[in-house]
Structures are given as C-alpha cells and as structure tokens.
Design a protein around this motif. Sequence first.
Motif, mmCIF file in Angstrom:
data_model
loop_
_atom_site.group_PDB
_atom_site.id
_atom_site.type_symbol
_atom_site.label_atom_id
_atom_site.label_comp_id
_atom_site.label_asym_id
_atom_site.label_seq_id
_atom_site.Cartn_x
_atom_site.Cartn_y
_atom_site.Cartn_z
ATOM 1 N N LEU A 280 41.132 48.969 48.793
ATOM 2 C CA LEU A 280 40.697 48.145 47.668
ATOM 3 C C LEU A 280 39.736 47.088 48.188
ATOM 4 O O LEU A 280 40.141 46.108 48.819
ATOM 5 C CB LEU A 280 41.913 47.518 46.987
ATOM 6 C CG LEU A 280 42.970 48.517 46.487
ATOM 7 C CD1 LEU A 280 44.150 47.793 45.868
ATOM 8 C CD2 LEU A 280 42.365 49.500 45.495
ATOM 9 N N ASN A 281 38.442 47.280 47.908
ATOM 10 C CA ASN A 281 37.425 46.395 48.469
ATOM 11 C C ASN A 281 37.196 45.119 47.676
ATOM 12 O O ASN A 281 36.338 44.310 48.039
ATOM 13 C CB ASN A 281 36.101 47.161 48.660
ATOM 14 C CG ASN A 281 35.620 47.799 47.356
ATOM 15 O OD1 ASN A 281 35.741 47.235 46.276
ATOM 16 N ND2 ASN A 281 35.086 49.024 47.472
ATOM 17 N N GLY A 282 37.979 44.929 46.598
ATOM 18 C CA GLY A 282 37.844 43.695 45.813
ATOM 19 C C GLY A 282 38.672 42.550 46.364
ATOM 20 O O GLY A 282 38.697 41.462 45.775
ATOM 21 N N ILE A 283 39.348 42.759 47.490
ATOM 22 C CA ILE A 283 40.187 41.711 48.080
ATOM 23 C C ILE A 283 40.076 41.805 49.594
ATOM 24 O O ILE A 283 39.961 42.903 50.157
ATOM 25 C CB ILE A 283 41.664 41.864 47.614
ATOM 26 C CG1 ILE A 283 42.493 40.651 48.004
ATOM 27 C CG2 ILE A 283 42.276 43.151 48.122
ATOM 28 C CD1 ILE A 283 42.199 39.427 47.180
ATOM 29 N N TYR A 306 46.342 36.425 44.522
ATOM 30 C CA TYR A 306 45.557 37.218 43.580
ATOM 31 C C TYR A 306 46.413 38.346 43.034
ATOM 32 O O TYR A 306 47.410 38.738 43.643
ATOM 33 C CB TYR A 306 44.329 37.835 44.264
ATOM 34 C CG TYR A 306 43.298 36.869 44.762
ATOM 35 C CD1 TYR A 306 42.185 36.525 43.983
ATOM 36 C CD2 TYR A 306 43.404 36.303 46.038
ATOM 37 C CE1 TYR A 306 41.223 35.654 44.455
ATOM 38 C CE2 TYR A 306 42.442 35.431 46.515
ATOM 39 C CZ TYR A 306 41.360 35.097 45.718
ATOM 40 O OH TYR A 306 40.394 34.230 46.181
ATOM 41 N N THR A 308 46.183 42.228 40.549
ATOM 42 C CA THR A 308 45.483 43.223 39.747
ATOM 43 C C THR A 308 46.519 44.102 39.070
ATOM 44 O O THR A 308 47.644 44.253 39.569
ATOM 45 C CB THR A 308 44.527 44.071 40.607
ATOM 46 O OG1 THR A 308 43.664 44.824 39.732
ATOM 47 C CG2 THR A 308 45.278 45.034 41.507
ATOM 48 N N ASN A 318 37.145 49.530 43.626
ATOM 49 C CA ASN A 318 36.560 48.235 43.263
ATOM 50 C C ASN A 318 37.383 47.490 42.219
ATOM 51 O O ASN A 318 36.839 46.683 41.453
ATOM 52 C CB ASN A 318 35.132 48.416 42.768
ATOM 53 C CG ASN A 318 35.060 49.250 41.487
ATOM 54 O OD1 ASN A 318 36.063 49.851 41.066
ATOM 55 N ND2 ASN A 318 33.891 49.318 40.877
ATOM 56 N N LYS A 320 39.348 44.899 40.152
ATOM 57 C CA LYS A 320 39.144 43.455 40.109
ATOM 58 C C LYS A 320 40.461 42.723 40.347
ATOM 59 O O LYS A 320 41.469 43.013 39.707
ATOM 60 C CB LYS A 320 38.565 43.041 38.759
ATOM 61 C CG LYS A 320 38.337 41.533 38.632
ATOM 62 C CD LYS A 320 37.810 41.168 37.264
ATOM 63 C CE LYS A 320 37.633 39.653 37.135
ATOM 64 N NZ LYS A 320 37.153 39.271 35.776
ATOM 65 N N SER A 322 42.285 39.007 40.163
ATOM 66 C CA SER A 322 42.169 37.696 39.536
ATOM 67 C C SER A 322 42.945 36.656 40.323
ATOM 68 O O SER A 322 44.054 36.925 40.804
ATOM 69 C CB SER A 322 42.695 37.742 38.093
ATOM 70 O OG SER A 322 41.948 38.649 37.318
#
Length: 495
Positions: A280-283, A306, A308, A318, A320, A322
Amino acid sequence: MILKRTAMLGIVLGAALTGTAVLPAFADETSTPAGIKDFQAQSLIKADGTYWEWGGNHPAPTQVPGLNEVAASFENGLVVKEDQSVWHWEYKNATTVVVEEIPSLHQLCQVLDIGNALIALEQGGNVYTIPRNEEGKLNWNMIAAVDKLKDISAISSYYTEPQGKMMLLFLKKDGSLWSSDENLQSINPVKTAGNVKSINGNYVLLADGTVQVFPAMGNASWATVTPPTILPLKDIQLIKTNRISNAAVDGQHRLWFWGNTLTGVSDGTVLHEHKTPVMLNGIRNVKEVFLVERSLVVLTHDGKVYGTSLDGESLPANAKFSLLASDIREVAAGGRHIIMQTNTGALWGWGINKLAEQGTGDYEYMHHMPVPMQPPVTVVLNGQPVALNNGVIIRHSQAFVPIRSVFEQLGAKVDWDVNSKTVTISKSGTTAADAVTIKIQFPQGTTMVNGKASVFDTAPFNLSATSYLPLRFISESLGAKVEWIKEDNRIAITN
C-alpha cells in the motif's frame, strides 16, 4: 464465506474514513488521565498500581476494588502483581467483586481463551490449562501443567478449513514450532522453512523475514501443508491477522495487505479474497498496524494514526489513508475500536462504541472522530477510597457519580421513586433548620434543595439505567468539603 455483521457496521466505518480527522484539543484539564502505567483496549493500570476497566455497564473507567500493586493484566480477569503473583477477579453481581490469588500460576505473560479452557503461559516457558465446566465457569481447582510443552515463548490459534477445527501453535524459545488441537491430546513438532521469529494466528514469521502460512478458514484457502506455503514477502518485521484480513510491515516500514475485503452487511456480508500481498503506497514510515472491524489502522514512527476502509471488493495499492490523530505514542486495539495514548499521557478512543468500549462516558454507536476518554478518577472520603460501582464521569468540568456511591456514606438517605423518576437525598440535622432535602427529577434533571430550585450548567443525567449526580454540589449541600487534586485525578471529600 458469509459472516454475520451489524447492519450499519460497514456504512459507519466507511464513512469514518472518507475525510481527514484531526485530533482536537482537550476541553478541560480533567480530561488528561494522570500517571497511566499501562493500558489495554478496555482496561488500564494507574501508576499507583490500581486496576481500572470499562465497557458494558461501565461507561467510564471504574476501579476494581481489592486489586492493588498490579503490574500487568490479561483477559478473563487475570492480573499479575508487582511481586509476580497471579490473581483473578470477577463481578458476582452489579456491585460485588471477588478477588482471589491463583497460587498455581506465577509470572504470567500470555493468556489464550480457546472456548473450553484458558491456556496460560508463564515467563519461564511453562504452559497451563484452566478448564471450563458445563456452565462455562473456569475451574481454578483443575489447573494443570502441559508437561509436553516447555520453554514456550508464544502461543497462537487458528481454525482449519473446511471443518472449522481449532488448531494451536506453540513457539519455543529455540525457534522451533509445535502444534496441537484444542484438546492438547497430540502435540507434535511442525515442519517450518527455518527458525521462527513470531507467530500470529496461522501465520509464521521466520527469522529471515519470510512468511509461512498454514491452511485456515477465510484467509488462506490457497495454502498447502506440504511443501510449506511461503508468501511472496521479504524482510517482514511484523504480521497481524484477524482470521479474515492480514497485514505486514517490512524492514523499510512499508505496509502490505492480503486476505479479504468485505462488502454487504448483516447476513449478506461477502468476503472478497486477495491471494497476493499488495504494498500500500499511500502510507509510509509504518510502526504498527491494527485490523479494527472493517478498517486498517496504522501508527507511524512520527506518532500519527491513519486509517483506510476494508469495505469494498478490493483494496488497491493506492488506497487513501486518512489522518485520525497526531502526537500518539501508543495504540491498543480491540476488535472494533482503538485506544490511543498521546505524548502527554492522555487516552483517546475511536471506532465502535456501542457497548462503551472506549470509556468515553457515553454509548454513541460510533465515534467518527477521536474522543477523549474519561479519566480514572479516585474518590476519597475522609482519607479512605470509595468503591464506585461505576466510574466518575466528567462533563463540562463537573464530576458526576452514580446515585448511591458516595452520599449514603456522608450520612444521607437516598430514595428512588420509580413512578415519578425522582431521587430524594435527605440528611437530618441537629435542628430542623440544619436538615437538607435534595430532590432531582429525571430525565430533565430538575433539582430542588429544601424546596428551592438549583440550576446547573450540566444537569444530572441518566446513562444506561444509572442516574449520575453532581458530586461537588450534593456533597457540599450535605455539609462536606470537596477538593480536586489534579496531579493524580483524585477527589478528596471530608466531613
């Protein structure tokens, strides 16, 4: 595979992670719990060694009377004291707690509930079983050592497919792995692809950073026994599983996910299997990971939390994340919520709170934003701690206590009229002029003192069939002196 879920669950958790939630500031100084030594998802230990729990009938941290010098706590009412002795506590009824020492156990470090029994692991590596009787009660007189298991460092459990049979894994201190069914009748060594570093459910983290998996319900239907299944992961430092979804953190602090996401609600919940781990490249900079109901929650090395959602047919690379909170140093996760400790020592809750799992003094089904937990407040009367059947709740800087917790000990008589929903607190004096009568009518909280109305910024209230009254106002009306000692969250009453 179909799972039963509460109808609103996927909706509210998905909604909670659609935007960014920034940790708000404390409303007042009493929100900061002082001197927390340790905490779990639904319990804490204060620096003075007292033990507190919340959830169910306790919407705020409530001290368990009779437990002092506590060093660590475990499920099913087991605690370890500072002298490494093991004690068990349980509520016999709403107000009576029974505490007893378990002399057969010492230096407890892990407890695993397998339904028909508890499995207890001592720091020295010995394993014990505590069976349950037909009524489901633990039989403390039948504690037995498992002689075939020595030098154990960790225990995990998982369910096999398709029979749904429970299996147990035992990690020895030398890195070897052993297995048994839940009855511990046949304990055998397990073939692994190398020395084992840690275990979680049916996942085995090897010392070289690779991951071996055994067949289990829901999350490893592709795994085989011979040869051992090795997932396409390298340099893994941490694995988490909830038997449905799985996550791992590698040596570069990156997050990986595999297993199942979910769609639908209640009896219509559907699992969507993802066999290949995805990064997971969003973190980034991940320190810890938690699987909380339908959410993937992470704590980063810079103290941010965070999340998801796992509510969907897939979780893309990707996805997201939060922001839920900042300045966090530690997180404890339950199945449906998390408790976070800030760098100042304050505790906050987030997630499902249907059964007061977060100790925030309410029964809101879901906290979409982090909410400050109620502080563990000690009430002392004339120098002696007062045992409260429910903890103190702070609202707008006022302390509220259950109806009968303190006032009878101040010499007052407390009556409840179920028809008019009115509580009457009365205390006689040396003369008629000294007598005090306080009447509070619920649910409005209208209060009369000797026939004259009194107005509060926050009125008395009912919460889960318990009436909460303002401690300072009523105590002082009864002639007592009340002092707040903020250094250790203590209310001292003298009369």
